[in-house]
Design a protein around this motif. Structure first.
Motif, short mmCIF file in Angstrom:
data_model
loop_
_atom_site.label_atom_id
_atom_site.label_comp_id
_atom_site.label_asym_id
_atom_site.label_seq_id
_atom_site.Cartn_x
_atom_site.Cartn_y
_atom_site.Cartn_z
N THR A 196 0.81 -1.22 0.00
CA THR A 196 0.00 0.00 0.00
C THR A 196 0.85 1.27 0.00
OG1 THR A 196 -0.13 -0.01 2.42
CG2 THR A 196 -1.88 -1.16 1.22
N CYS A 197 2.16 1.13 -0.01
CA CYS A 197 3.09 2.26 0.01
C CYS A 197 2.75 3.21 1.15
CB CYS A 197 3.09 3.01 -1.33
SG CYS A 197 4.47 4.17 -1.51
N ASN A 198 2.78 2.67 2.36
CA ASN A 198 2.55 3.49 3.54
C ASN A 198 3.74 4.44 3.71
OD1 ASN A 198 1.94 4.58 6.02
ND2 ASN A 198 1.75 2.64 7.09
N CYS A 199 3.49 5.74 3.61
CA CYS A 199 4.56 6.73 3.66
C CYS A 199 4.80 7.27 5.06
CB CYS A 199 4.23 7.88 2.70
SG CYS A 199 4.27 7.35 0.98
N ASP A 200 4.17 6.66 6.04
CA ASP A 200 4.41 7.00 7.44
C ASP A 200 5.14 5.81 8.07
OD1 ASP A 200 4.41 8.31 9.83
OD2 ASP A 200 2.25 8.23 10.16
N SER A 201 5.76 6.03 9.22
CA SER A 201 6.38 4.90 9.91
C SER A 201 5.29 3.98 10.45
CB SER A 201 7.27 5.40 11.05
OG SER A 201 6.54 6.20 11.95
N ALA B 185 -8.49 3.93 -10.30
CA ALA B 185 -7.06 3.89 -10.64
C ALA B 185 -6.25 3.35 -9.47
CB ALA B 185 -6.59 5.29 -11.03
N LEU B 186 -6.63 3.74 -8.26
CA LEU B 186 -5.94 3.24 -7.07
C LEU B 186 -6.10 1.73 -6.94
CD1 LEU B 186 -4.49 3.90 -4.33
CD2 LEU B 186 -6.78 4.06 -3.33
N LEU B 187 -7.31 1.24 -7.11
CA LEU B 187 -7.55 -0.20 -7.00
C LEU B 187 -6.81 -0.97 -8.09
CD1 LEU B 187 -11.39 -0.24 -6.20
CD2 LEU B 187 -9.46 -0.27 -4.59
N SER B 188 -6.76 -0.43 -9.30
CA SER B 188 -6.05 -1.10 -10.40
C SER B 188 -4.57 -1.23 -10.10
CB SER B 188 -6.25 -0.31 -11.70
OG SER B 188 -7.60 -0.34 -12.10
N GLU B 189 -3.99 -0.17 -9.53
CA GLU B 189 -2.57 -0.22 -9.20
C GLU B 189 -2.31 -1.20 -8.05
OE1 GLU B 189 1.52 0.48 -9.28
OE2 GLU B 189 -0.10 0.72 -10.75
N LEU B 190 -3.20 -1.24 -7.07
CA LEU B 190 -3.05 -2.21 -5.98
C LEU B 190 -3.09 -3.64 -6.52
CD1 LEU B 190 -5.29 -0.63 -3.19
CD2 LEU B 190 -2.82 -1.03 -3.04
N TRP B 191 -3.99 -3.89 -7.45
CA TRP B 191 -4.09 -5.23 -8.02
C TRP B 191 -2.82 -5.58 -8.81
CZ3 TRP B 191 -6.52 -9.56 -7.48
CH2 TRP B 191 -6.50 -10.52 -8.51
N TRP C 153 -2.58 9.58 -3.33
CA TRP C 153 -2.99 8.33 -3.96
C TRP C 153 -2.01 7.93 -5.06
CZ3 TRP C 153 -9.04 7.64 -4.32
CH2 TRP C 153 -9.54 7.52 -3.01
N GLY C 154 -0.75 7.82 -4.66
CA GLY C 154 0.31 7.37 -5.55
C GLY C 154 1.17 6.35 -4.82
N PHE C 155 2.25 5.91 -5.46
CA PHE C 155 3.07 4.86 -4.90
C PHE C 155 4.55 5.18 -5.09
CE2 PHE C 155 -1.05 3.10 -5.79
CZ PHE C 155 -1.31 2.26 -4.72
N PRO C 156 5.07 6.19 -4.38
CA PRO C 156 6.49 6.53 -4.47
C PRO C 156 7.34 5.58 -3.62
CG PRO C 156 5.41 8.01 -2.92
CD PRO C 156 4.33 7.12 -3.49
N ASP C 157 7.57 4.39 -4.13
CA ASP C 157 8.25 3.35 -3.36
C ASP C 157 9.69 3.74 -3.04
OD1 ASP C 157 6.10 1.41 -3.38
OD2 ASP C 157 6.50 1.16 -5.53
N ALA C 158 10.14 3.30 -1.86
CA ALA C 158 11.53 3.48 -1.42
C ALA C 158 11.92 2.25 -0.63
CB ALA C 158 11.67 4.75 -0.58
N PRO C 159 13.19 1.80 -0.71
CA PRO C 159 13.57 0.50 -0.13
C PRO C 159 13.24 0.34 1.34
CG PRO C 159 15.30 1.29 -1.58
CD PRO C 159 14.30 2.40 -1.47
#
Length: 226
Positions: free
Chosen positions: A104-109, A203-209, A141-147
Motif C-alpha cells: 500500500t506504500c505506507n509513507c508513514d512509519s 485507478a488506485l484499485l487497479s494499481e493495488l491489483w 494516492w500514488g506509490f512513491p516506493d523506497a527501499p
C-alpha cells in the motif's frame, strides 16, 4: 472529516484496514461513525487545534477505530523495551505488516500499540497495528516506493527472519487475493471521503491489483539497501 491532513485520510484508514483484515493482520476494527450536529455542539473536546486556532469538528460521517481492549481495565502502550518486543505473542504480524505497507506504500512509519488481556498473569503482550492514514501516499494516492519504507523502527521484531519464507502466509494471501475483494473493500468508503472522484478510486484499485505480485522483490530491495 475536516482534519488538516485532508479528507482522503479517512478513506485511506477505512480501505487499508479492510485490506489488512483480508490478509489476517491485527488491525483495529474500522467503522463509519455518524456524528450529529448536536453531539459536536454539546461536546467541548470535539475540536481540532490548528496552530493558535480551534476549529470545531465536522458533523456527518467520520472514521472510527475500535480500541483494542477495555480502556477502563487494560492499559495500552505504544512503546515496549526491546526485551519485551521479543516476547510479543503475534510478533510475526510485523512481517505481515511489512508486506502490507510495501503493497500500500505506507509513507508513514509503522505504528503499533501493545496490551495484555485484563487479569492475565502472562508477561506477554499482543500487538495491534494502527494508523493507516498515510497508505497510498496520503492524499496523493500514488506509490512513491523506497527501499526502507514500511519498516518498523524497532528492528528487534524482525529477529529470526531467514528469507522470504518468513513473510508467509501473508505474501501468499496477497498474491491469491480475489480481485472482487478490492471493489468490495472500497464500497465501504463513503464517497464524500474521496470527494466522489470514482475515477481516482478505480485507478488506485487497479494499481493495488497490479503490484500485489511484486512485494517479494520490494522486501529483497529493503534487505539490500545501504
Amino acid at each position: 472529516r475536516n482534519n488538516p491532513q485532508g479528507v482522503r485520510i479517512l478513506a485511506n484508514e477505512m480501505l487499508a484496514a479492510r485490506l489488512a483484515q483480508a490478509l489476517g493482520l491485527p488491525v483495529s476494527e474500522p467503522e463509519v461513525v455518524e456524528v450529529s450536529d448536536w453531539l459536536v455542539e454539546h461536546t467541548p473536546d470535539m475540536y481540532i487545534q490548528w496552530g493558535s486556532e480551534q476549529i470545531r469538528c465536522a458533523s456527518g460521517f467520520q472514521f472510527g477505530s475500535r480500541f483494542p481492549c477495555d480502556p477502563l481495565r487494560t492499559p495500552v502502550y505504544d512503546f515496549l523495551p526491546d526485551a519485551q518486543l521479543g516476547e510479543v505473542v503475534n510478533r510475526e504480524s510485523f512481517c505481515g505488516m511489512l508486506v502490507f505497507d510495501k503493497w500500500t506504500c505506507n509513507c508513514d512509519s509503522r505504528q503499533s500499540v501493545f496490551h495484555r488481556p485484563a487479569g492475565s498473569s502472562s508477561p506477554n503482550y499482543t500487538a495491534t497495528m494502527v494508523d493507516q492514514g498515510y497508505c497510498f501516499n496520503a492524499n496523493e494516492w500514488g506509490f512513491p516506493d523506497a527501499p526502507l519504507r514500511g519498516l518498523y523502527s524497532r528492528l528487534t521484531v524482525y529477529v529470526g527472519v531467514a528469507g522470504l519464507e518468513s513473510f508467509e502466509p501473508f505474501l501468499g494471501r496477497l498474491e491469491n487475493l480475489e480481485e472482487d475483494f478490492l471493489e468490495e473493500a472500497a464500497s465501504s468508503v463513503p464517497p464524500e471521503w474521496y470527494e466522489g472522484r470514482t475515477e481516482d478510486l478505480r485507478a488506485l484499485l487497479s494499481e493495488l491489483w497490479r503490484r500485489r505480485t511484486r512485494i517479494g522483490e520490494m522486501i529483497l530491495a529493503c534487505r539490500q539497501s545501504s
